[in-house]
Design a protein around this motif. Structure first.
Motif, PDB file in Angstrom:
ATOM      1  N   ARG A   1       0.816  -1.231   0.000  1.00 53.55           N
ATOM      2  CA  ARG A   1       0.000   0.000   0.000  1.00 53.55           C
ATOM      3  C   ARG A   1       0.847   1.278   0.000  1.00 53.55           C
ATOM      4  O   ARG A   1       0.541   2.235  -0.693  1.00 53.55           O
ATOM      5  CB  ARG A   1      -0.870   0.053   1.264  1.00 53.55           C
ATOM      6  N   ASP A   2       1.910   1.273   0.811  1.00 55.34           N
ATOM      7  CA  ASP A   2       2.668   2.523   0.934  1.00 55.34           C
ATOM      8  C   ASP A   2       3.510   2.835  -0.314  1.00 55.34           C
ATOM      9  O   ASP A   2       4.137   3.879  -0.398  1.00 55.34           O
ATOM     10  CB  ASP A   2       3.542   2.527   2.202  1.00 55.34           C
TER      11      ASP A   2
ATOM     12  N   PRO B   1      -1.640   6.856  -0.502  1.00 54.99           N
ATOM     13  CA  PRO B   1      -2.122   5.503  -0.168  1.00 54.99           C
ATOM     14  C   PRO B   1      -3.533   5.490   0.398  1.00 54.99           C
ATOM     15  O   PRO B   1      -4.335   4.615   0.070  1.00 54.99           O
ATOM     16  CB  PRO B   1      -1.111   5.009   0.876  1.00 54.99           C
TER      17      PRO B   1
END
Ligand code: G1P
Length: 303
Positions: free
Chosen positions: A166-167, A196
């Motif tokens: 995600r990041d 994100p």
């Protein structure tokens, strides 16, 4: 029946600032992974997928790319005279045949969307593949071939996607996943370089596309988006309202060679994959205690 994809576009006008000073006078697409420049891998992937016409959108200082895809008579004759038939055959095998390459220039660095638009006259009114050579893929068959197989069934526009943590999404274009199979599904949203927390998923646009020519008229009027650049993703969002977009979660691995870390990892991985290099490379790393250093990060930090 869907219209066959015969043309591939390679945007190679980028400045390569992340690799300075290496890219001060040399195009980043000519940086080598083991013994081939990055652009050669993308071209080979396109040829494997049945592409017949290769369109390069270049810029200043990129002339060497055109030379790379030309014959080198003196070199070929010298190799032949010296009996180096293996390297000679390899040179000839990876050369697109005469008349199958076209070059045009993006005169200003206005973004990926603008680079693609610069190819409009050479592509004409037909679907085309788009390959960003920074992204290196290993898959059997290659990623574009996998996408072609889907395209033959679905038609429309097809984008290769992959999952990332995600990041990491804010470095890429990100898609929203709709109905379909696990590895081929309808795309419901696209955002270029989202934070994100607002990204529609962790599936990123991987740098391989099959697009319909209707994208060109949208790109012509596309205002600047993320990073002050004319973004391809923004034009695709508009096109999504008119034509289907399918995401192909490809089988294989990717290396983001636009970053130093991805590029270094690609070199190690491709070297280890080569029967003629693997053994000697591992021995060399071992002799220099580099294998231990990779396995024991604490020791590396202490040294
Ligand atoms: C481009 C695209 C982005 C895609 C990425 C893949 O971004 O705009 O959607 O995810 O390539 O490498 P760039 O790397 O040019 O910033």
């Amino acid at each position: 029946m869907v219209k066959r994809v015969r043309t591939a576009v390679f945007p190679v006008a980028g400045l390569g600032t992340r690799f300075l000073p290496a890219t001060k006078a040399m195009p980043k697409e000519m940086l080598t992974v083991v013994d081939r420049p990055l652009i050669q891998y993308a071209v080979n992937e396109a040829l494997e997928a049945g592409i017949e016409h290769l369109v390069f959108v270049t810029g200043r200082n990129k002339g060497i790319i055109e030379d790379h895809f030309d014959r080198q008579y003196e070199l070929e004759q010298t190799l032949e005279r010296r009996g180096k038939l293996g390297p000679l055959a390899e040179l000839q095998k990876e050369l697109p045949s005469a008349g199958r390459t076209s070059f045009t220039r993006q005169q200003e660095p206005l973004g990926l969307g603008h680079a693609v638009w610069c190819a409009r006259e050479l592509v004409g009114d037909q679907p085309f593949a788009l390959l960003l050579p920074d992204m290196l893929f290993r898959g059997t068959p290659g990623v574009l071939k996998q996408m072609m197989d889907t395209y033959e069934v679905t038609g429309g526009n097809v984008i290769a996607v992959e999952e990332v943590p995600r990041d990491a999404v804010s470095s890429y274009g990100v898609v929203g996943r709709g109905a379909g199979e696990d590895n081929a599904f309808r795309i419901t949203a696209m955002v270029e370089k989202p934070k994100p927390e607002v990204a529609p998923s962790n599936l990123i646009i991987s740098g391989r596309y099959i697009l319909q020519p209707s994208i060109f008229s949208l790109l012509a009027d596309q205002p600047k988006g993320a990073g002050g650049e004319i973004q391809l993703t923004d034009a695709m969002v508009t096109l999504m309202g008119q034509e289907p977009f399918v995401g192909v979660k490809y089988e294989g691995t990717s290396f983001d060679c636009g970053s130093k870390i991805g590029f270094l990892a690609a070199n190690v991985s491709y070297a280890l994959d080569r029967d003629d290099i693997r053994g000697a490379f591992l021995d060399e790393l071992d002799t220099r205690n580099l294998l231990d250093a990779m396995i024991e990060p604490d020791r590396r930090a202490a040294e």
